[in-house]
Each structure stands twice: as structure tokens, then as C-alpha cells.
Design an enzyme around this catalytic site. Structure first.
Site, short mmCIF file in Angstrom:
data_model
loop_
_atom_site.label_atom_id
_atom_site.label_comp_id
_atom_site.label_asym_id
_atom_site.label_seq_id
_atom_site.Cartn_x
_atom_site.Cartn_y
_atom_site.Cartn_z
N PRO A 292 0.65 -0.88 0.31
CA PRO A 292 0.08 -0.56 0.53
C PRO A 292 1.18 1.44 -0.44
CG PRO A 292 0.10 -0.62 2.11
CD PRO A 292 1.40 -1.78 1.14
N GLY B 43 1.89 8.77 5.24
CA GLY B 43 3.02 8.16 5.96
C GLY B 43 4.45 9.29 6.00
N SER C 98 0.65 4.32 -1.13
CA SER C 98 -0.09 5.76 -0.95
C SER C 98 0.08 6.48 0.36
CB SER C 98 -0.60 5.74 -1.77
OG SER C 98 -2.44 4.84 -1.59
N ASP C 99 -0.41 4.82 0.91
CA ASP C 99 -0.20 5.27 2.90
C ASP C 99 0.94 4.93 3.06
OD1 ASP C 99 -3.22 4.71 3.39
OD2 ASP C 99 -2.99 2.55 3.01
N LEU C 100 2.32 4.29 2.84
CA LEU C 100 3.23 4.50 3.40
C LEU C 100 4.39 5.55 2.87
CD1 LEU C 100 4.06 0.71 2.75
CD2 LEU C 100 3.35 2.03 5.08
#
Lengths: 392, 392
Positions: free
Chosen positions: B163, B170, B165-167
Site C-alpha cells: 500500500p 505517512g 500511497s499510505d506509506l
């Protein structure tokens, strides 16, 4: 700006290092990019060139100054030795050991400036059996396990399109430098940081790594399907495809409402997520029979009304024509000295009080050499001598 | 440690926000994770569970404290209002506008602590037409253009396996927070930061975006081939495949030496890189006829001797059994209170003086509620009352 007054000596080239220093430059740091006289960063000659300018280079080197220095010459090394004490941070992406060979290992840097922060961006780390191997984005993607997770079930392991190991290593370098600057502010001490392309990619393995650690089972490549949720993925519409991600049962219910397919709720094959995983192809077929009746635009609007995460698969033209992307200023036009307006990527980090800015375009090769040497206090005739010799 | 003494209020859940706060926690910040009483972060129930513990949750929530607070109740909000002034940073991944609705918008936060740093991690940004849409990693990958570049030429647009785009959002959040902390140290002022999944992915479009901006031409998906260099990619060996990246003419020469295929130099079809691009399939066939004669291990050693970037495509088992990955401590075992040694990802940022550490395992839900309320000065009977009510 967040990094106003921070001076960074940038010994990097190509992309991982220059991305790291561009993040810091965009936040206000003064970045002095050292380049080989007459040659410069190879990216100056890569990608599409307009009016002699690589827009790829322009993107990743905005807000920097360029000083030409021949670091193979004694004069070049002497200048570097004078420059280092004026800099808070030294960032380089040589292979491990090269800085030492050049006479600028950690001890030498510390002797020149006791609170210096040094950041090495490298392929595999500063120790270990692969330390001296040549590195490259594609290789880090392969060796990190990332490629084993990317692509369709029946595809070979697949590299990511953009050079993400370079980029994520650059981000990790910037994170390390910022944390070390904060520590220096509070303790007066510098530090030495190493980030590698390979470890940076391993750092992205996320739930796949956690599940492997816990179970010992290798996660499969699942393409656009979700490993444990169905329905999920790309669905055909009357005029294209829409990505839809109803990630739990509540979302699935909303999805059925949005599709007006409430009847599926009582279908024996699609009761629980586990059933739907087993019958992934057949539920997809039922849903696509419905989604093909309307346009992508229709479904995007309707699904969002119902709170179901969805979106179109956009190509770069559609991305940069998108009103949300425009609202977020993710493409910016930067005026260059020759009159070109160079379009480049905007800033993904938005500060309300101290926003990132494109203060200056990418420098010409050695465009700041004389100014920086003057700031160092070199006499004018010495500067001209170094330039004439090709050392600067 | 770089962030010792920095206190972070963590109102995030799932992955983008918890990854952001785990980066900061790994660097020494005190992170107070607020969770809904009795329910907690949904990731507690995701991925492979061992002895009641999600190893996915354990990975991303190490080094944090957990306080259970019902933010829908007046009591919960009151406690939050008391906690905020004790924290340097507030990080949340609510949809934009929710913090305002809860009474904790930027002005309210500032009133509680004038130099507060607030970081919002969201799907599309805090303004613009898609601001209120539900977000999800897959959707950001689709809408950012990333998927249009990922996958083989004849594949559909492909999501990245992890994932990302989440990482990456972040990581951008952590970059913003660190830069704002540094600015606060020097100006006494706080700031408000927004990072989105979509803009974070757009920030990775790299040379493909630059080339599109300069030429107006859409970059194709090229799978494991390089867009402008050949030969390049995966090559079959006697026992598998090797990724090889001879990225320029000098490397290509070394590659031919390593293959003992110097005769190819005079082959009319393979003179310049442009010729080799046109005859990509035939040069690949010639090279594979040679690489198939020896093992992957043989080629890795030989190509590295010649300075040609190369590596095996490793699956997660091979990655975490690899001696370089072991040398870099990219898998660490963290003892948990029930006696489990939980294996998790190590730290991709290596500080020589102030290394990241796994100081504490992920907390049990609300495991630090009483301690934190006591630190706030709440009397014991009030604490017990809140617990009994389910507000804490």
C-alpha cells in the site's frame, strides 16, 4: 521557511540523492550542489530536453546552487575542505568507502566541523557483503522482495513504473537529516546517517512482511485484486474502468445499495467475504453487468455519494488536468532565465504558515561557483586561476 | 535519540497515520495513540493473528502508548482537551473537517497550545472538489497516474503490491512534522501541515511526469523493460532469473565483457543504444542463450565483478534469509509481554550516534490509559469513574 538558514553540501547525482536534497531545498535550506566541471550531473542530459534544458533535471534541482569543483584535483579538494565547515549537513550518494578514499570520511568531516551531519545514500548499506556492489533502482526493487509482490498473479515479478527505491531512499535520507538537525538543535551534536535503496524498499513491505513473519507463508502477487477482500479492483463501465475499494462488510453493503443490487445480499454464493473471495469472478461478472450500463463519471459520483471509495484510473494527462490536482498545485510553472516556463511537480507537503516554495530555477552548471568561492573569502585572482585551470 | 522529549498525540488509525507516527516513535518520540474503548485500531484485527496479536498491528505500533478515549463523549473530549497542551504535535487521519466538527480545528488547537504542530493525513487534500471523498490506497494509486505507469505494456494499469500511497503519505507527514519541529525550535512558532495520499503518489511520478510536461506525450507502461535503455530487465539463467541494469554504454560494454560476448560489439543490429532498443527482443535472445548456461548465483557474482548492477528477484523468504538484509537488521525480534518474540521490519534509517530502537512492543488497547490520566493529574476516583463509564 522551516529550513531557512540551514546550509547543505550536496555531493549527490542522478536521482536518490538529488531528490533528498530537493525535499530539503523546497523547505528553505540552502543547497550547494557540487558538480564535475564541464560535465555535471548526468541527469542534465537525460529525459526530454527543451532549449538545452532537461525538465527532469529542472524538477529535481530547483532551489539549488551549482558549484563546479574537480574533486580529483588537489585544488578542488582544498575548496571542499574550506566549504565543509560552512555547511550544517553533507549529503552524498557515493558507494560506501569513496568518501574515506577522498579524505572526507566521518572522522575527517567531524574534524572540519564537530557538529556536522553526514548522510550517505547508498545501494545496500555501509556494511555487509553487498556493500561495494553497484546499485540501481531496478536491482533494489528486485532484491527487496517488492517485485515479488507487484504485478498480476500470472505475470512475472514486476518492477514499479517510477524509480521508487531511489525516491523512497531519498525521503528516508531527508527524514534522517531532519531528525539529526532537530537533535543537534537540542544537544549540539551532529550525527552520521546511512540509508540504502534496498532497506528503504524493504521498509515498504508492510502487511505482506508482517503476514509472512507471522505465518511463514509467502504472499502471492494479486495484481489489482485485494489479497483478502472481494469484490474489489477495476470494474468496467460504459466508457472505461473504475477502481472500487469496498474494504469491509459495511462498505460492501453501501456498494450494493449504490449499484441497486440489494438482491445480491440474499445470494447464497455471496454471503460473507469468504464466500465472495471464493466466487470472486462470478460476483465481479454480476457487478460489471451493472456498471457497464453507465459511464465512469456516473459511477464515480454515485459511489462517492454512498461513501464507497472509488476513482478512475487516470493517465498523466488526466491527472494534471484534474481539478483536485490543480487545487493542490501539484504541477507548478517555474520561470527560467531563458524565458521558458518549466512545468514541474508541486509540493506534496503543505505547511499553512511556512509553505514550500520554488524560489529559484535549477542552476546552470557551475552557475554559482564564483559567488560561493567569493563567500568563502577567496581572492578574485585565485578564483579566476581555479576557473582557468578547470578545477572549478 | 533524535526525538527524545517530543510528545505526539496520535489520533490516527489503519496504516498511513500509524506509519507516520511509528517513524517518529522509532526515533524516540513519545507517541500517545488514542483508540476507541473496547474497539481500538481496526488493524488490531487484521492480518495474521498469533496468540491474539496481529503482527501487522505490532509492527506499526511498537514504541507507542495506547490510551482508550471515547471522543464521542463529553468526558472523552474533555480529557483530550487536557492532553493537547502537554503534546508538541497532533497527528490525525480523519477526513478533512472532522477535527473542526469535534471542536479541535486549527484555531482550537492553537488556543490550547499556541506553538502546537498539527498534521492532517488525508486522501485528497484539505480543499478542492474531492476533499470530502472517502480515500483508500488503491484509489490514490489509480487517480494519481501511478497505475498508468505500473505493469507490462499489454497489462491493464496495475496497482503496486504494497500500500505505497499510505506509506509514502505517512513518510511525507513525518517529514512535515520534523521540519515544523525544527522551525519551532528556532522561531517558537507551530504550524499546520496537510499531506494527502493522492499528492504523495503524484510526488513519485518522477521522470515520467517531467517528460510528459516537456513533451505532452503520455509515457507508456514498460513492465520490467527500461523506457529508453536496452538490453535491460530480467534474464533467464540455468536456475531462475536475474535482474540486470546496464544503464549506459559504458555499462553495456562491461556487460558484454562479463558475458564473454564481445563479438556483439561489431554486430550491426546492436551498435548504439537506439539500435538495441529497436532490436530489444533479438539482443535479449542472444544474451539469454548465454545466461541460461550458468546459475543465477554465477551471474550475480560475475556481473558484480565487472561492475554491472544486477541482482536476483527475491521472494520474502529469500529477502529475510539474505546475509545483507541480516547485516542491515531489516528484520528484528521484539519480545512481547506474553513471551512471543514478534518479528517485524527493522529501521531503514541508520543513525550512527542515536540509532532508532524498538523500546517497547505495541501496547494493549488502553494499556496506558490509567498512567496517562494520572500524569494529567486526574484524581484516582475520577479515573476509575471514567473507566467504569466506558469513556476511557
Amino acid at each position: 521557511m522551516p529550513l531557512s538558514g540551514i546550509r547543505i553540501l550536496d555531493l549527490t547525482r542522478i536521482i536518490s540523492g538529488p531528490y533528498c536534497t530537493s525535499i530539503l531545498a523546497d523547505m528553505g535550506a540552502e543547497v550547494i550542489k557540487i558538480e564535475t566541471p564541464g560535465e555535471g550531473d548526468p541527469v542534465r542530459r537525460q529525459g526530454v530536453i527543451k532549449n538545452g534544458l532537461s525538465w527532469y533535471f529542472a524538477n529535481y534541482n530547483r532551489n539549488k546552487r551549482s558549484v563546479a569543483l574537480d574533486l580529483y584535483s588537489q585544488e578542488g579538494k582544498d575548496i571542499l575542505r574550506q566549504l565543509i565547515p560552512t555547511c550544517d549537513v553533507v549529503i552524498e550518494n557515493y558507494r560506501p568507502g569513496i568518501m574515506e578514499k577522498m579524505g572526507f570520511g566521518d572522522d575527517a568531516l567531524k574534524a572540519l566541523r564537530p557538529d556536522i551531519i553526514h548522510c550517505s545514500i547508498n545501494g545496500f548499506g555501509t556494511s555487509g557483503p553487498y556493500r561495494d556492489r553497484p546499485a540501481f533502482d531496478f536491482i533494489a526493487q528486485a532484491m527487496s522482495g517488492f517485485m515479488s509482490l507487484n504485478g498480476g498473479e500470472n505475470d512475472p515479478p514486476m518492477r514499479a513504473g517510477p524509480p521508487i527505491s531511489d525516491l523512497v531512499a531519498g525521503m528516508n535520507g531527508a527524514l534522517g537529516v531532519l531528525a539529526a538537525l532537530l537533535r543537534r538543535e537540542r544537544t549540539g551534536r551532529g550525527d552520521s546517517i546511512s540509508v540504502s535503496l534496498m532497506s528503504s524498499m524493504i521498509g515498504l513491505l508492510s502487511f505482506q512482511a508482517a503476514n509472512y513473519f507471522a505465518s511463514g507463508e509467502l504472499p502471492p502477487r494479486t495484481g489489482n485484486d485485494h489479497g483478502i477482500v472481494a469484490p474489489y479492483g477495476l470494474f468496467e463501465t460504459a466508457d472505461g474502468q473504475v477502481a472500487i475499494a469496498p474494504s469491509n462488510d459495511a462498505m460492501y453493503d453501501k456498494f450494493l445499495d449504490a449499484l441497486a443490487l440489494q438482491s445480491l445480499r440474499s445470494h447464497p454464493d455471496f454471503q460473507a467475504n469468504a464466500d465472495r473471495m471464493l466466487n470472486r469472478a462470478s460476483i465481479k461478472a454480476v457487478i460489471e453487468a451493472r456498471t457497464r450500463q453507465e459511464s465512469s463519471r456516473y459511477w464515480i459520483e454515485r459511489l462517492n455519494q454512498y461513501g464507497v471509495p472509488c476513482g478512475q484510473v487516470l493517465n498523466l494527462r488526466e491527472v494534471f488536468d484534474d481539478p483536485q490536482v490543480a487545487d493542490q498545485d501539484m504541477a507548478i510553472d517555474v520561470p527560467h532565465p531563458d524565458g521558458q516556463q518549466v512545468r514541474m511537480l508541486g509540493f506534496p507537503i503543505k505547511f499553512a504558515e511556512s509553505p514550500c516554495q520554488a524560489r529559484t530555477p535549477a542552476p546552470s552548471l557551475g552557475g554559482d561557483t564564483e559567488a560561493v568561492l567569493r563567500e568563502l573569502g577567496l581572492p578574485e585572482d585565485r578564483i579566476q586561476e581555479l576557473l582557468a585551470k578547470g578545477a572549478a
